[in-house]
Design a protein around this motif. Structure first.
Motif, mmCIF file in Angstrom:
data_model
loop_
_atom_site.group_PDB
_atom_site.id
_atom_site.type_symbol
_atom_site.label_atom_id
_atom_site.label_comp_id
_atom_site.label_asym_id
_atom_site.label_seq_id
_atom_site.Cartn_x
_atom_site.Cartn_y
_atom_site.Cartn_z
ATOM 1 N N GLU A 95 -10.461 22.204 33.088
ATOM 2 C CA GLU A 95 -11.566 21.581 32.638
ATOM 3 C C GLU A 95 -11.512 20.607 31.619
ATOM 4 O OE1 GLU A 95 -14.948 21.695 33.423
ATOM 5 O OE2 GLU A 95 -14.137 22.692 35.300
ATOM 6 N N ARG A 96 -10.625 21.080 30.572
ATOM 7 C CA ARG A 96 -10.242 20.144 29.365
ATOM 8 C C ARG A 96 -10.089 18.829 29.830
ATOM 9 N NH1 ARG A 96 -6.800 18.489 25.407
ATOM 10 N NH2 ARG A 96 -5.300 19.550 26.849
ATOM 11 N N THR A 97 -9.373 18.715 30.781
ATOM 12 C CA THR A 97 -8.429 17.451 30.845
ATOM 13 C C THR A 97 -9.101 16.742 31.930
ATOM 14 O OG1 THR A 97 -6.880 18.666 32.524
ATOM 15 C CG2 THR A 97 -5.945 18.304 30.294
ATOM 16 N N ARG A 98 -10.469 16.862 32.215
ATOM 17 C CA ARG A 98 -11.196 16.322 33.340
ATOM 18 C C ARG A 98 -11.159 14.672 33.313
ATOM 19 N NH1 ARG A 98 -17.396 17.318 34.776
ATOM 20 N NH2 ARG A 98 -16.628 19.614 34.812
ATOM 21 N N TRP A 99 -10.996 14.286 32.207
ATOM 22 C CA TRP A 99 -10.787 12.647 31.835
ATOM 23 C C TRP A 99 -9.628 12.076 32.007
ATOM 24 C CZ3 TRP A 99 -15.166 13.537 27.572
ATOM 25 C CH2 TRP A 99 -16.291 14.106 28.530
ATOM 26 N N GLN A 100 -8.547 12.970 31.877
ATOM 27 C CA GLN A 100 -7.042 12.601 32.066
ATOM 28 C C GLN A 100 -6.546 12.954 33.101
ATOM 29 O OE1 GLN A 100 -6.462 14.840 28.380
ATOM 30 N NE2 GLN A 100 -6.117 12.590 27.197
ATOM 31 N N GLU A 264 10.062 18.132 29.768
ATOM 32 C CA GLU A 264 10.619 18.570 28.595
ATOM 33 C C GLU A 264 10.228 19.921 28.036
ATOM 34 O OE1 GLU A 264 11.982 16.632 25.316
ATOM 35 O OE2 GLU A 264 12.034 18.821 25.318
ATOM 36 N N TYR A 271 1.835 24.372 20.869
ATOM 37 C CA TYR A 271 2.091 23.649 19.551
ATOM 38 C C TYR A 271 1.347 22.271 19.805
ATOM 39 C CZ TYR A 271 6.275 26.691 18.911
ATOM 40 O OH TYR A 271 7.021 27.625 18.633
ATOM 41 N N ASP A 272 0.762 21.817 20.652
ATOM 42 C CA ASP A 272 0.393 20.517 20.761
ATOM 43 C C ASP A 272 -1.356 20.430 20.536
ATOM 44 O OD1 ASP A 272 2.647 19.235 21.080
ATOM 45 O OD2 ASP A 272 2.421 18.728 23.047
ATOM 46 N N LEU A 273 -1.937 21.547 20.903
ATOM 47 C CA LEU A 273 -3.224 21.533 21.111
ATOM 48 C C LEU A 273 -4.262 22.219 19.924
ATOM 49 C CD1 LEU A 273 -4.338 22.461 24.710
ATOM 50 C CD2 LEU A 273 -3.907 20.173 23.515
ATOM 51 N N ASP A 274 -5.412 21.814 19.752
ATOM 52 C CA ASP A 274 -6.144 22.270 18.660
ATOM 53 C C ASP A 274 -5.842 23.808 18.449
ATOM 54 O OD1 ASP A 274 -8.118 22.468 16.699
ATOM 55 O OD2 ASP A 274 -9.501 22.894 18.231
ATOM 56 N N TYR A 277 -8.765 26.274 19.614
ATOM 57 C CA TYR A 277 -8.630 26.262 21.273
ATOM 58 C C TYR A 277 -7.549 27.181 21.861
ATOM 59 C CZ TYR A 277 -8.125 24.347 25.885
ATOM 60 O OH TYR A 277 -8.008 24.422 27.228
ATOM 61 N N HIS A 283 0.402 33.795 19.541
ATOM 62 C CA HIS A 283 0.451 35.042 18.703
ATOM 63 C C HIS A 283 -0.720 35.342 18.141
ATOM 64 C CE1 HIS A 283 2.220 37.952 15.995
ATOM 65 N NE2 HIS A 283 3.253 38.168 16.684
ATOM 66 N N ARG A 288 1.861 29.785 16.253
ATOM 67 C CA ARG A 288 1.944 28.910 17.499
ATOM 68 C C ARG A 288 3.183 29.384 18.202
ATOM 69 N NH1 ARG A 288 -1.166 24.516 18.138
ATOM 70 N NH2 ARG A 288 -2.446 23.790 16.439
ATOM 71 N N ILE A 289 3.183 29.590 19.570
ATOM 72 C CA ILE A 289 4.255 29.910 20.359
ATOM 73 C C ILE A 289 4.332 29.133 21.695
ATOM 74 C CG2 ILE A 289 4.630 32.221 19.540
ATOM 75 C CD1 ILE A 289 3.323 33.350 22.083
#
Lengths: 525, 336
Positions: A95-100, A264, A271-274, A277, A283, A288-289
């Motif tokens: 859902e979140r990446t709908r425009w990507q 990668e 680690y990358d997202l808000d 969210y 954890h 962040r893991i």
């Protein structure tokens, strides 16, 4: 007419990490990640190959700690919880990446993988060892045994009873799991100490694998180098690892896994997202893991580009072709040179495939298919099949060696981890003492305590803890594990000696360290 | 007077001996050690293959570390109050020993030796016991390593691949007399290259073996076979790494930043939250795709928002399909 053989070996191992006392335990993720990214993809690969009747031979070790965890009900339930969470996250990601679209297609790919993993897990009734057993029964996979907890044997030579216990318990677990006797053995870290082959011999083992210089520096000189097995004085055969094929896969610089089109490992949405969210999927303390969802390719620069599965797949096929081509040339050359069919032995850590090298399993499948269809120079073989065809081999005494950093014992014996050996050796001696004092213990409670003492000793001996201490990163857990098992052992030792066992405490640690249910402490001698 | 002179003479002798010993140690700095020093100075750029392999193996245990997470675990005992000396092989050149002296035993020695004890030096005596049953006197040779009084373990450079070793922890008295406190087990160091022994039945010419050695080690058919091939191959493959190299196991694919390069960085991403509410039994479509409603009829969606214009029609349809309503937010994102 083919001119030689390739023996592919996958060594799968994880240390025993199981914490029923905590609802969530981060290090248990090592297992869940390996199940999702390595073991299940390998199983699905073999399913496809078998279904399409593609002729292949693979050799795999499954260590007793891994077997115990794969068969453990609590960890099975927790794996389901883990994969269900991931499936939920993948749905959200779609859902979140709908425009990507470049990311959405990846989210879809992950969802498909996770659903497939859960499905496979359930199909084998949550016990993946049964999947591997079924491939062994079909004759395409040869499973070899390994030490009980992956103890590093060369540094156990001061108390040989411990080395023997590692081997004997390992074989016992193998027999209970696969209902047959193992032919081959994987020495943890390929750590070989001259003489330990006798321990394998007395347990009916026919062959094991060794690092290249273990054989090349053996005495007398091995006539065929590492391209034919040698027999140790005990009569156990030993196959040396070929570095040419090893480096193409293992090397992080010149090897395939470093290709810029491959995924990668170090960029993860954990680690990358808000934070708000991603919070439910990291954890519980908000640390962040890695989640396992990774959207980028290695790229070759810090400005990472989105992962492109199609390009990565083509690369994997290309690399499989390259690997095969190199083996063909190598085997042709060796055949002319040796006037004998060489065997090239290529062992890898199974968890490298799919986990660190995401495309690794795909590469392996391409390789197996190509070997089957695209060439006639060599065939895949297992070590035991080779020995059946070629029973006559040179006898040498191999040299002390390991496949670890620098090739000997230093990875497990250096400033950062040498403090563990006085304690480990002392505990080994005490275990021998207990066995001597209780040659045939009839008291049920004391017998249980003796058995648990051996479990705790074996757990403390896992090479993983020393390895982690040696790398100097994430050492806290490793230190805790060593201490915890050694302290449990010492307490058991004291209680057994004074015949005053605390049954509640014993029951508690039996439930925590519940592996090897049929262990017999007398195996430590 | 004579006594004093004698004492001075002895001291000078001892000093000379120690200097000689030091020279010997320096000589023992094998090729391997030189390589190691090179590594330390950063002269060898590419990590060895075994190091790269370790990096990948480490990824298996790739979880972040945080100290507070773990409950307290008791400490292990500092010792076991007994006499014990263990010798382990590290590699072809180095051996490692650890020991413990029981407090009782140490007291006894102190009482026996009195003053001499405090003037004595603690020494590891390393015996070369290759192919013999060592009885304390028949070693091929030995050398001493002076240690401090507080050490309980030591790494010893034997510079002797393919030999067997036994180590004594002892006291070197001012008189030069050596008193053994502890004796270790015997270990062997492996060969540092191929064996010189060949067997008749499985004879292999030097050149063929050299070739096989190089191919196995991944140097291909162009591997060196001429004189000194072993050194050549070794140089290419088993060049050891400085110990520090492993402690910084970061992403091997990451390019190391140039020394002094600034590390500051900034990342900005945008996401868009679209939320709303309707009758709990209604049907809602966002950009033509049906979305789930919460039991109370509310909904919220979260989208990664790339640059450009997004037209987001949100259409609600009543349960009986008779009523319909559409609201269309238009969002433009632009990054400057």
């Amino acid at each position: 007419m083919h001119k030689g053989y390739l023996c592919l070996v996958l060594h799968s191992h994880l240390p025993f990490v199981r914490h029923p006392e905590c609802d969530y335990f981060l290090e248990e993720n090592w297992l869940y990640e390996a199940i999702t990214e390595t073991y299940i993809p390998l199983i699905r690969m073999m399913e496809r190959l078998v279904e399409e009747k593609i002729n292949f031979r693979l050799t795999m070790s499954l260590t007793p700690t891994l077997i115990s965890m794969l068969k453990d009900q609590l960890l099975q339930e927790r794996y389901l919880r883990y994969i269900n969470k991931l499936i939920e996250l993948a749905h959200k990601e779609i859902e979140r990446t709908r425009w990507q679209p470049e990311f959405q297609s990846l989210a879809l790919m992950y969802l498909d993988r996770f659903l497939g993993a859960r499905d496979t897990f359930e199909r084998y009734k949550r016990d993946l060892t049964s999947a591997f057993a079924s491939f062994q029964d079909k004759g395409v996979l040869e499973i070899i045994a390994c030490c009980a907890t992956h103890g590093y044997l060369p540094l156990m030579d001061v108390v040989p009873a411990s080395a023997r216990a590692q081997i004997r318990v390992g074989i016992k677990v193998y027999e209970e799991t696969f209902l047959r006797k193992p032919k081959g053995f994987w020495l943890p870290e390929c750590g070989y100490h001259p003489g330990h082959d006798y321990f394998l011999k007395e347990n009916g083992i026919k062959y094991f694998f060794m690092e290249i210089h273990g054989i090349l520096h053996g005495s007398p000189r091995p006539k065929y180098g590492i391209y034919a097995p040698v027999y140790c004085k005990s009569g156990v055969a030993c196959f040396g690892r070929d570095w040419e094929s090893a480096k193409q896969v293992w090397s992080s610089i010149e090897g395939y896994p470093g290709d810029y089109w491959y995924r990668e490992f170090y960029r993860d949405i954990g680690y990358d997202l808000d934070f708000e969210y991603i919070k439910p999927y990291i954890h519980p303390d908000g640390i962040r893991i890695n989640t396992g969802i990774k959207y980028y390719r290695i790229t070759g620069s810090e400005n990472k580009q989105p992962y492109n599965p199609q390009m990565a797949k083509e690369k994997a096929a290309e690399h499989a072709g390259n690997f095969m081509f190199n083996r063909e040339r190598q085997i042709e050359y060796l055949y002319d040179f040796l006037k004998k069919k060489p065997i090239v032995v290529a062992p890898y850590d199974a968890e490298l495939f799919g986990h660190w090298w995401f495309e690794g399993v795909m590469w392996l499948e391409f390789l197996i298919r190509k070997i089957n269809f695209d060439q006639k120079t060599f065939t895949l073989i297992t070590a035991s099949e080779y020995l059946n065809e070629n029973p006559r081999n040179q006898v040498i005494t191999p040299s002390l060696s390991s496949w670890g950093w620098k090739g000997y014992n230093e990875m497990w014996l250096q400033g950062a981890n040498d403090w563990i050996y006085p304690h480990l050796h002392k505990a080994s001696e005490r275990m021998s003492e207990l066995v001597k004092l209780h040659p045939n213990e009839n008291d049920g409670l004391i017998r249980r305590a003796l058995n648990q003492a051996l479990r705790e000793l074996l757990l403390a001996q896992s090479s993983d803890w020393a390895f982690i201490l040696g790398t100097g990163t994430h050492t806290t857990y490793a230190i805790r594990k060593i201490k915890e098992h050694l302290l449990r052992f010492s307490t058991l030792y004291e209680q057994i000696k004074s015949r005053s066992i605390d049954p509640h405490w014993l029951e508690d640690i039996e439930q925590k360290d519940n592996l090897f249910p049929n262990i017999d402490y007398c195996l430590h001698q | 007077m004579k006594r004093v002179i004698k004492k001075i003479k002895e001291k000078i002798k001892e000093k000379i001996n120690r200097l000689k010993e030091r020279k010997k140690t320096k000589k023992r700095l094998s090729a391997h050690r030189k390589e190691q020093l090179k590594e330390l100075r950063g002269e060898i750029k590419q990590p060895s293959f075994s190091n790269q392999q370790a990096i990948m193996l480490e990824s298996k245990y790739y979880t972040p570390e945080f100290k507070t997470h773990y409950p307290y675990v008791e400490e292990l005992p500092a010792g076991y109050k007994e006499n014990r000396m263990v010798l382990l092989t590290r590699d072809p050149w180095w051996i490692h020993t650890y020991w413990e002296l029981s407090p009782f035993f140490l007291e006894k020695i102190k009482n026996d030796l009195r003053e001499e004890f405090f003037n004595a030096k603690r020494v590891l005596r390393v015996y070369d016991v290759t192919n013999i049953v060592f009885d304390g006197t028949n070693a091929h040779r030995y050398f001493d390593v002076e240690i401090n009084d507080y050490a309980n373990n030591w790494y010893i450079d034997t510079a002797g691949p393919g030999r067997s070793w036994c180590v004594d922890l002892g006291l070197k008295l001012a008189s030069g007399k050596f008193i053994t406190l502890l004796r270790s087990n015997v270990v062997s160091t492996p060969l540092d290259g191929s064996s010189s022994i060949t067997d008749e039945e499985w004879m292999v010419p030097e050149e063929i073996f050299a070739r096989l050695y190089g191919i196995g080690a991944g140097l291909g058919v162009s591997s060196p076979v001429k004189k000194g091939w072993q050194q050549e191959v070794r140089k290419k493959l088993w060049q050891p790494l400085a110990s520090g190299a492993l402690s910084s196991l970061a992403s091997p694919v990451k390019k190391k930043e140039a020394v002094g390069a600034r590390k500051f960085w900034l990342i900005v991403n945008t996401e868009l939250i679209v939320y709303g509410a309707t009758e709990p039994d209604a049907t809602v479509y966002v950009q033509g795709k049906q979305i789930p409603l919460r039991p109370d009829g509310t909904f919220s969606l979260r989208f990664a928002l790339p640059d450009g214009k997004q037209v987001i029609p949100v259409k609600g349809i009543s349960k009986d399909r008779l009523e319909e309503q559409t609201i269309t937010p238009v969002v433009t994102k632009e990054t400057r």
